[in-house]
Design a protein around this motif. Structure first.
Motif, mmCIF file in Angstrom:
data_model
loop_
_atom_site.group_PDB
_atom_site.id
_atom_site.type_symbol
_atom_site.label_atom_id
_atom_site.label_comp_id
_atom_site.label_asym_id
_atom_site.label_seq_id
_atom_site.Cartn_x
_atom_site.Cartn_y
_atom_site.Cartn_z
ATOM 1 N N LYS A 15 0.825 -1.215 0.000
ATOM 2 C CA LYS A 15 0.000 0.000 0.000
ATOM 3 C C LYS A 15 0.860 1.268 0.000
ATOM 4 O O LYS A 15 0.398 2.340 -0.395
ATOM 5 N N ALA A 16 2.081 1.130 0.494
ATOM 6 C CA ALA A 16 2.947 2.315 0.576
ATOM 7 C C ALA A 16 3.615 2.608 -0.761
ATOM 8 O O ALA A 16 4.175 3.693 -0.965
ATOM 9 N N GLN A 17 3.539 1.664 -1.684
ATOM 10 C CA GLN A 17 4.170 1.824 -2.994
ATOM 11 C C GLN A 17 3.761 3.139 -3.658
ATOM 12 O O GLN A 17 2.572 3.457 -3.714
ATOM 13 N N GLY A 18 4.750 3.876 -4.105
ATOM 14 C CA GLY A 18 4.455 5.093 -4.849
ATOM 15 C C GLY A 18 4.044 6.274 -3.991
ATOM 16 O O GLY A 18 3.751 7.346 -4.504
ATOM 17 N N ARG A 19 4.001 6.084 -2.672
ATOM 18 C CA ARG A 19 3.601 7.196 -1.820
ATOM 19 C C ARG A 19 4.833 7.843 -1.191
ATOM 20 O O ARG A 19 5.914 7.286 -1.192
ATOM 21 N N THR A 20 4.608 9.031 -0.669
ATOM 22 C CA THR A 20 5.710 9.802 -0.107
ATOM 23 C C THR A 20 5.594 9.865 1.412
ATOM 24 O O THR A 20 4.510 10.101 1.947
ATOM 25 N N CYS A 21 6.703 9.660 2.068
ATOM 26 C CA CYS A 21 6.750 9.740 3.530
ATOM 27 C C CYS A 21 6.401 11.164 3.950
ATOM 28 O O CYS A 21 7.011 12.124 3.468
ATOM 29 N N ILE A 22 5.423 11.305 4.837
ATOM 30 C CA ILE A 22 4.990 12.649 5.224
ATOM 31 C C ILE A 22 5.953 13.316 6.189
ATOM 32 O O ILE A 22 5.805 14.479 6.526
ATOM 33 N N PHE A 23 6.936 12.565 6.664
ATOM 34 C CA PHE A 23 7.868 13.130 7.649
ATOM 35 C C PHE A 23 9.197 13.546 7.011
ATOM 36 O O PHE A 23 9.845 14.467 7.480
ATOM 37 N N THR A 24 9.593 12.825 5.951
ATOM 38 C CA THR A 24 10.894 13.092 5.358
ATOM 39 C C THR A 24 10.819 13.527 3.897
ATOM 40 O O THR A 24 11.788 14.051 3.359
ATOM 41 N N GLY A 25 9.670 13.261 3.258
ATOM 42 C CA GLY A 25 9.553 13.562 1.840
ATOM 43 C C GLY A 25 10.187 12.517 0.949
ATOM 44 O O GLY A 25 10.121 12.598 -0.274
ATOM 45 N N GLU A 26 10.779 11.507 1.579
ATOM 46 C CA GLU A 26 11.368 10.416 0.798
ATOM 47 C C GLU A 26 10.259 9.449 0.374
ATOM 48 O O GLU A 26 9.142 9.505 0.899
ATOM 49 N N PRO A 27 10.578 8.549 -0.536
ATOM 50 C CA PRO A 27 9.580 7.533 -0.899
ATOM 51 C C PRO A 27 9.197 6.708 0.332
ATOM 52 O O PRO A 27 10.063 6.363 1.135
ATOM 53 N N ALA A 28 7.907 6.426 0.483
ATOM 54 C CA ALA A 28 7.450 5.668 1.654
ATOM 55 C C ALA A 28 7.698 4.184 1.462
ATOM 56 O O ALA A 28 7.505 3.649 0.369
ATOM 57 N N LYS A 29 8.150 3.541 2.535
ATOM 58 C CA LYS A 29 8.323 2.081 2.500
ATOM 59 C C LYS A 29 7.171 1.390 3.204
ATOM 60 O O LYS A 29 6.851 0.247 2.918
ATOM 61 N N PHE A 30 6.623 2.070 4.184
ATOM 62 C CA PHE A 30 5.579 1.455 5.004
ATOM 63 C C PHE A 30 4.381 2.385 5.170
ATOM 64 O O PHE A 30 4.522 3.601 5.117
ATOM 65 N N MET A 31 3.231 1.760 5.430
ATOM 66 C CA MET A 31 2.102 2.515 5.954
ATOM 67 C C MET A 31 2.075 2.161 7.430
ATOM 68 O O MET A 31 1.819 1.018 7.812
ATOM 69 N N ALA A 32 2.373 3.150 8.263
ATOM 70 C CA ALA A 32 2.507 2.878 9.693
ATOM 71 C C ALA A 32 1.299 3.385 10.464
ATOM 72 O O ALA A 32 0.724 4.418 10.135
ATOM 73 N N ILE A 33 0.923 2.641 11.499
ATOM 74 C CA ILE A 33 -0.141 3.071 12.406
ATOM 75 C C ILE A 33 0.494 3.765 13.600
ATOM 76 O O ILE A 33 1.273 3.161 14.328
ATOM 77 N N PHE A 34 0.160 5.040 13.754
ATOM 78 C CA PHE A 34 0.674 5.812 14.884
ATOM 79 C C PHE A 34 -0.419 6.003 15.936
ATOM 80 O O PHE A 34 -1.595 6.038 15.604
ATOM 81 N N ALA A 35 0.012 6.152 17.171
ATOM 82 C CA ALA A 35 -0.923 6.525 18.248
ATOM 83 C C ALA A 35 -0.121 6.960 19.461
ATOM 84 O O ALA A 35 1.054 6.641 19.591
ATOM 85 N N LYS A 36 -0.777 7.710 20.315
ATOM 86 C CA LYS A 36 -0.204 7.920 21.644
ATOM 87 C C LYS A 36 -0.457 6.627 22.399
ATOM 88 O O LYS A 36 -1.569 6.100 22.360
ATOM 89 N N ALA A 37 0.555 6.133 23.072
ATOM 90 C CA ALA A 37 0.429 4.806 23.662
ATOM 91 C C ALA A 37 0.591 4.812 25.178
ATOM 92 O O ALA A 37 1.182 5.720 25.740
ATOM 93 N N TYR A 38 0.035 3.772 25.782
ATOM 94 C CA TYR A 38 0.267 3.551 27.216
ATOM 95 C C TYR A 38 1.631 2.933 27.421
ATOM 96 O O TYR A 38 2.119 2.199 26.602
#
Length: 484
Positions: free
Chosen positions: A461-484
RNA sequence: CGGGAUGUAGCGCAGUGGCUAGCGCGCCUCGUUCGGGACGAGGAGGCCGCGGGUUCGACUCCCGCCAUCCCGACCA
């Protein structure tokens, strides 16, 4: 007037503590950061244990017990392992009044002691796979503790398996992750995300860590279980080899996996409300409670009526101690009992008074919605069973809806930050990520959000997308959250 | 490890340099109640966190210590 629970909306943390203490699940012990698990809490743990234990046995595992004390040197054999656990070790330096030659650590986890034994037990491929689980306590000296979620000592199970091939070990790792997912969803009624952890979040000594992650009612994520593919790291550290079919010598491949009493914390935060604990029927030690309503003059008749229903319910739900409770104590008023049984999370309450007795009826109240209904006395067992099933699915669906409503996708870092902004911010946020650990650390610094999992199939799913943090090509679609 | 708060009856809290330390809830006894946390009467329960100091006198003022909780950095 009894003490009230702090409303969830006022202070989530106080609300949680109030539930734990007022539902008598646990109490603070004299030692900082440790707690006493009280009978109601322990009964819950026993339900969890019983269910999981069967699932482990059904997948070919057997139980054993390894000792609490581990030679300190063992921890040092695996470099990442010791580095990860060193800050939270409790160390025994004296025994029998004398200083020990070698300090002993109280297990923070048992990989090292277990692999030292596996070395003795494994010689041939015929000894594999070796599939052992243990139920035990462990100690991790945490800086900051929280009842059930993080205490210095906690109870858990840890599975430790040895295999003849990498593929088989990976398969085992994923099989047990799936066991956890099934348990969380079908028994705890708590939907979870599964996937692999990022480098920075993985277990000390693992090649890969997989996890189930649940979203709590305050929109923070809780890691509810982990399953590790350990590769040959521990086999090499403890020199555990086996002879293959064709006579060569190879290090074995390992997994470990565990869930802890933290699950009780998860259970509380997934379902409970301002009236107290809400438990999924499949794990509720007491599934139904009968509250008879009587005056001194009609006490005997009402109790006879109630006892008939009590016996019928026991027949329907089982005769385990406290599975069904008839609360005939006359020192508290019915109203008091209603509140109290809601506090401790009993899924179904049956109210029986003179009016019901006269009409051969019963009032049923479900804990999840607190809806009341009146049924024919003969229908009570059947209807209670239906309600239990309905509550189980309703809790799951409710939690799933909540998660859906709080799962987002971020297409830019600005958008990402928006999701986590302020006190009310949170939830699961899916974002394309390059895999850069420095970016991950920076995001944590700036937003408090961490990568919970990289869901399965996310790389495509990450293919062809851009990392929103670095602007580099995305390798992963990551799930973020504030965690316990 | 930093920040904040709190230590007085089982729990939650109030309190004044002085005489017998209080209130609510809970607990015990008796009675009346009993369909959403009932009421009356009587009763039990205190090294006022620990140590030191000031003072004729400290729960109260001063110093030190300890403990716990909550919030942040590290973690199932």
């Amino acid at each position: 007037m009894a003490e009230k629970i702090t409303p969830r909306s006022t202070n989530y943390s106080d609300w949680y503590i109030d539930i734990v203490t007022q539902a008598k699940l646990a109490d603070y012990s004299p030692v900082k950061g440790s707690m006493v698990i009280r009978p109601r809490g322990y009964a819950l743990w026993e339900k969890i244990q019983g269910t999981l234990d069967k699932m482990f046995k059904d997948t070919g595992h057997t139980n054993a017990y390894f000792p609490l004390l581990i030679p300190e040197s063992f921890l040092h054999k695996e470099a990442e392992h010791v580095e990860g656990f060193a800050p939270e070790l409790a160390v025994v330096t004296h025994g029998g009044g004398a200083k020990l030659d070698e300090p002993l650590v109280i297990r923070p986890t048992s990989e090292t002691i277990i692999w030292s034994m596996y070395k003795k037990w494994i010689q041939s491929y015929r000894d594999l796979p070796l599939l052992i689980n243990q139920w035990a306590n462990v100690v991790r000296w945490e800086k900051r503790t929280r009842l059930f979620l993080r205490t210095t000592e906690f109870l858990w199970q840890e599975g430790h398996t040895a295999h003849g091939s990498s593929e088989e070990a990976v398969e085992e790792t994923l099989r047990m992750l799936e066991v956890y997912r099934t348990f969380a969803e079908e028994y705890m009624a708590m939907p979870v995300l599964t996937g692999v952890k990022s480098e920075s979040e993985k277990f000390a000594g693992a090649v890969n860590t997989y996890a189930i992650e649940a979203l709590m009612q305050d929109k923070r994520a809780l890691q509810a279980g982990t399953s590790h593919f350990l590769g040959q790291n521990f086999a090499k550290a403890f020199d555990v080899t086996f002879q293959t079919k064709d006579g060569t010598l190879d290090h074995v491949w390992a997994t470990s996996w565990g869930v802890s009493t933290r699950l009780i914390g998860a259970l509380i935060m997934a379902h409970s409300d301002d009236n107290g604990l809400v438990l999924p029927p499949k794990l509720a030690p007491t599934q139904a409670v009968i509250v008879p309503i009587f005056k001194t003059q009609n006490k005997a008749e009402v109790l006879t009526y109630a006892d008939g229903i009590y016996q019928a319910l026991r027949q329907e739900l089982g005769t385990d101690f406290n599975r069904v409770v008839l609360d005939d104590d006359d020192s508290n008023s019915p109203g008091w009992k209603f509140a109290e049984w809601e506090m401790v999370g009993v899924p179904v309450r049956i109210e029986l008074g003179p009016r019901d007795m006269e009409n051969q009826k019963a009032v049923l109240v479900r804990r999840d919605t607190r809806e009341k209904e009146i049924v024919e006395v003969s229908q009570v067992p059947k209807r209670v069973r239906e309600l239990l099933e309905d509550i189980q699915t309703n809790l799951y669906n409710r939690a799933l809806e909540f998660r859906k409503a709080n799962t987002f996708e971020a297409n830019s870092y600005e958008e990402f930050r928006e999701f986590f902004a302020g006190d009310g911010g949170g939830g699961f946020v899916l974002a394309p990520w390059s895999g850069d650990a420095k970016a991950e650390a920076r995001v944590k610094e700036e937003t408090k959000a961490t990568i919970r999992v990289l869901p399965f199939g996310n790389e495509e799913k990450a293919q062809g997308r851009t990392c929103i943090f670095t602007g580099e090509p995305a390798k992963f679609m990551a799930i973020f959250a504030k965690a316990y």
